[in-house]
Design an enzyme around this catalytic site. Structure first.
Site, PDB file in Angstrom:
ATOM      1  N   ALA A  83      38.916  40.023  27.965  1.00 33.80           N
ATOM      2  CA  ALA A  83      39.346  40.389  29.104  1.00 33.80           C
ATOM      3  C   ALA A  83      40.276  39.551  29.764  1.00 33.80           C
ATOM      4  O   ALA A  83      40.019  38.273  29.344  1.00 33.80           O
ATOM      5  CB  ALA A  83      38.030  41.239  29.510  1.00 33.80           C
ATOM      6  N   ASP A  84      40.702  39.686  30.850  1.00 32.96           N
ATOM      7  CA  ASP A  84      41.269  38.770  31.456  1.00 32.96           C
ATOM      8  C   ASP A  84      41.084  39.313  33.392  1.00 32.96           C
ATOM      9  O   ASP A  84      41.452  40.674  33.735  1.00 32.96           O
ATOM     10  CB  ASP A  84      42.709  38.921  31.474  1.00 32.96           C
ATOM     11  CG  ASP A  84      42.913  37.661  32.485  1.00 32.96           C
ATOM     12  OD1 ASP A  84      42.958  35.838  31.875  1.00 32.96           O
ATOM     13  OD2 ASP A  84      43.871  37.326  32.880  1.00 32.96           O
ATOM     14  N   THR A  85      40.853  38.489  34.601  1.00 31.51           N
ATOM     15  CA  THR A  85      40.063  38.538  35.583  1.00 31.51           C
ATOM     16  C   THR A  85      41.038  38.154  36.410  1.00 31.51           C
ATOM     17  O   THR A  85      41.341  36.291  36.511  1.00 31.51           O
ATOM     18  CB  THR A  85      38.732  38.683  36.338  1.00 31.51           C
ATOM     19  OG1 THR A  85      37.945  39.263  35.272  1.00 31.51           O
ATOM     20  CG2 THR A  85      38.262  38.866  36.964  1.00 31.51           C
ATOM     21  N   ALA A 129      41.633  43.582  32.975  1.00 32.53           N
ATOM     22  CA  ALA A 129      41.797  44.067  32.211  1.00 32.53           C
ATOM     23  C   ALA A 129      40.906  44.142  31.240  1.00 32.53           C
ATOM     24  O   ALA A 129      41.203  42.835  30.728  1.00 32.53           O
ATOM     25  CB  ALA A 129      43.272  43.686  32.042  1.00 32.53           C
TER      26      ALA A 129
END
Length: 215
Positions: A83-85, A129
């Site tokens: 994930a990436d935030t 994501a």
């Protein structure tokens, strides 16, 4: 509800917050941590609209997934979750400015400006994501966006927060699960998304994959 007690999951992240969140959904014994061995990430320079931000987020999460999968001896035996935030704020008409992790050099000055110019008395957004690679190799993804509103606060309060050291290494320069919450007046959407892994949507992604038999 499906039984996921049999699922072996590799979390491609070194974030302790993501680890805790994932282990609240699945048995701790089923979760293995394998961070990407390349710390470099794509930047958001030029990503000004929502579509461009989502596209870049997706690329980062997928690149992490590919990196982590390449480290596994048998990638067909496990699920890989990455994930990436990011935090983004209104910049101009229908455009946004992405705020990443503050730089080590002049970190306090940068984060102070973010609070005074973009956060206090205003609303910004966090987007994550999620990328789920199933044992068969198929990649599924989801995007989650949360609106965070902050109260007006004094510069002295901001300086106190900077003195705690909490902004270091945090996307957007604050931790909503920590002392950063004192500035927050309301949240529209997932709180865990702002922390780094939206719980409901992550669980639903696994549910959907299993239900469709894509595992």
């Amino acid at each position: 509800m499906h039984d996921f007690s049999h699922c072996q999951i590799v979390l491609g992240s070194s974030s302790p917050q993501r680890k805790l969140l994932l282990e609240s959904l699945f048995p701790e014994a089923n979760v293995r941590i394998v961070p990407p061995d390349n710390p470099d990430e794509l930047e958001f320079t030029g990503s000004k609209n929502l579509f461009a931000i989502m596209r870049q987020l997706s690329q980062i999460a997928r690149t992490k997934s590919e990196n982590v999968t390449s480290q596994l001896l048998d990638p067909t035996a496990t699920y890989v979750l990455t994930a990436d935030t990011v935090i983004f704020v209104p910049d101009d008409f229908d455009t946004y400015l992405v705020l990443g992790k503050p730089p080590e050099e002049d970190r306090d000055g940068v984060v102070r400006a973010w609070f005074l110019d973009h956060y206090l008395g205003k609303t910004h957004h966090a987007m994550t994501a999620i990328c789920l690679r199933v044992p068969g190799g198929t990649v599924h993804e989801a995007f989650v966006k949360t609106a965070v509103s902050m109260e007006v606060a004094s510069e002295e309060m901001v300086d106190w927060y900077l003195s705690t050291g909490e902004p270091a290494g945090k996307a957007g320069g604050y931790a909503i699960q920590g002392l950063g919450s004192i500035f927050v007046s309301s949240i529209q959407g997932s709180l865990s998304n702002v922390v780094g892994l939206p719980l409901r949507e992550t669980r639903e992604l696994f549910e959907r994959v299993v239900q469709n038999g894509d595992s």
